[in-house]
Design a protein around this motif. Structure first.
Motif, short mmCIF file in Angstrom:
data_model
loop_
_atom_site.label_atom_id
_atom_site.label_comp_id
_atom_site.label_asym_id
_atom_site.label_seq_id
_atom_site.Cartn_x
_atom_site.Cartn_y
_atom_site.Cartn_z
N GLY A 241 0.84 -1.19 0.00
CA GLY A 241 0.00 0.00 0.00
C GLY A 241 0.87 1.25 0.00
N VAL A 242 0.28 2.38 -0.34
CA VAL A 242 1.03 3.64 -0.39
C VAL A 242 1.07 4.26 1.00
CG1 VAL A 242 1.15 5.95 -1.39
CG2 VAL A 242 0.39 4.02 -2.80
N LYS A 243 2.27 4.27 1.59
CA LYS A 243 2.45 4.84 2.93
C LYS A 243 3.06 6.25 2.87
CE LYS A 243 1.45 0.94 5.20
NZ LYS A 243 1.30 0.00 4.07
N ARG A 244 3.68 6.56 1.74
CA ARG A 244 4.34 7.87 1.60
C ARG A 244 4.29 8.31 0.15
NH1 ARG A 244 10.28 9.43 3.89
NH2 ARG A 244 9.01 9.64 5.74
N ILE A 245 4.14 9.62 -0.05
CA ILE A 245 4.17 10.21 -1.38
C ILE A 245 5.26 11.27 -1.38
CG2 ILE A 245 2.87 11.42 -3.17
CD1 ILE A 245 0.31 10.33 -1.92
N VAL A 246 6.11 11.27 -2.40
CA VAL A 246 7.21 12.23 -2.45
C VAL A 246 7.13 13.04 -3.74
CG1 VAL A 246 8.74 10.80 -1.04
CG2 VAL A 246 8.78 10.54 -3.52
N VAL A 247 7.66 14.25 -3.67
CA VAL A 247 7.78 15.11 -4.85
C VAL A 247 9.12 15.84 -4.78
CG1 VAL A 247 5.31 15.50 -5.20
CG2 VAL A 247 6.59 17.04 -3.70
N LEU A 248 9.64 16.20 -5.93
CA LEU A 248 10.79 17.08 -6.04
C LEU A 248 10.30 18.35 -6.72
CD1 LEU A 248 13.67 14.69 -7.21
CD2 LEU A 248 13.23 15.55 -4.91
N VAL A 249 10.47 19.48 -6.04
CA VAL A 249 9.94 20.75 -6.55
C VAL A 249 11.07 21.75 -6.70
CG1 VAL A 249 8.25 22.58 -6.17
CG2 VAL A 249 7.80 20.29 -5.31
N ASP A 250 11.12 22.40 -7.85
CA ASP A 250 12.13 23.44 -8.07
C ASP A 250 11.92 24.56 -7.06
OD1 ASP A 250 13.63 25.68 -9.18
OD2 ASP A 250 13.72 24.53 -11.03
N GLU A 251 13.03 25.01 -6.46
CA GLU A 251 12.94 26.04 -5.42
C GLU A 251 12.25 27.31 -5.89
OE1 GLU A 251 16.01 26.03 -1.85
OE2 GLU A 251 16.91 26.67 -3.74
#
Length: 285
Positions: A241-251
């Protein structure tokens, strides 16, 4: 070397990984999916310099040349050390790329004060299908032009390739108008770019200029995160199952940072960086 057919937007490529160990303990790792870009993991600080220098030597030996590497991506400290080693080894010119914030969502935000007040039309989240191919391709093209600032000519080919790849994976999600009787409108897009045993990574959150400042980007991201975290949307290869969601965002992308923060994402300590390599330095004597 492992062939990963059908999992890369450009072509089927080889996944090559290099691990540096000290007394049988891994102290650093890097991997590449093509000959031009390298991705670094976080290294143990105590062994960072030595491990990366060994890595540069191994890469040159593996490739048979110190030419052609276009960029390296990863944690800021690792990228800076690699840059110094690679410039000394190859004589290439290095210049910084973007700095990315790493943000994680471990639980959905329930604070009503953080909820976005409805400003636009009522909408719903759908999975993009073949009938949306043209609009999805256009959204990818616009994302590359506005957010990545990449070459317009190459963007057309990349946008078509990315749209096909992620739609084949059923990884493109669209926020559209809820009224089925009216003409379909696509207000916003977000994609699941990668997944692990219990996490997914989101990317390509984009809202066309004519629909901005109405809360569509927030609603699109919030709804997808809610479906994933509650288990209503079961995602492939996330066996636990999905326990964590991550993103990389330009500053510099303040809007994206604001949207993901409102959803409930928090910044991790990792600052992800990239370094680009140009032509060799020329020394005239």
């Amino acid at each position: 070397e492992e062939k990963r057919k059908g999992e890369d937007p450009d072509n089927s490529k080889s996944l090559v990984a290099i691990t540096i160990t000290y007394k049988s303990t891994p102290v650093g790792m890097a991997f590449a999916v093509d000959n031009n870009h390298l991705y670094l993991s976080r290294h143990q600080p105590m062994h960072r310099g030595t491990a990366i220098l060994m890595m540069v030597s191994a890469i040159v030996q593996f490739r048979g040349t110190a030419d052609g590497l276009e960029g390296v991506h990863g944690p800021l400290d690792e990228v800076n050390v690699f840059k110094n080693c690679w410039v000394l080894c190859s004589g290439a010119i290095a210049f910084p790329g973007s700095y990315m914030k790493s943000m994680c969502l471990d639980q959905l935000r329930t604070d009503p004060e953080e909820e976005e007040s409805p400003r636009g039309e009522t909408g719903k989240l759908i999975v993009a299908t073949k009938e949306h191919a043209a609009i999805v391709q256009h959204l990818f093209f616009s994302f590359m032009e506005e957010i990545l600032h990449t070459n317009a000519h190459s963007n057309q080919k990349k946008a078509k390739s990315y749209a096909k790849h992620y739609m084949d994976q059923r990884s493109v999600f669209l926020w559209v108008n809820a009224d089925s009787k009216s003409k379909p409108k696509v207000y916003s897009m977000v994609c699941i770019r990668a997944e692990g045993e219990d996490f997914v990574r989101l990317d390509y959150l984009f809202t066309p200029s004519e629909y901005r400042r109405r809360g569509y980007g927030f609603k699109c991201a919030k709804e997808l995160c809610t479906l994933l975290m509650t288990g209503e949307l079961e995602w492939k290869r996330c066996f636990n199952g999905v326990k964590r969601i991550v993103v990389l965002v330009d500053e510099v992308s303040l809007t994206a940072c604001k949207i993901f923060t409102k959803v409930g994402f928090v910044e991790s300590n990792a600052l992800v960086s990239s370094m680009k390599f140009g032509q060799k330095l020329r020394i005239n004597t």
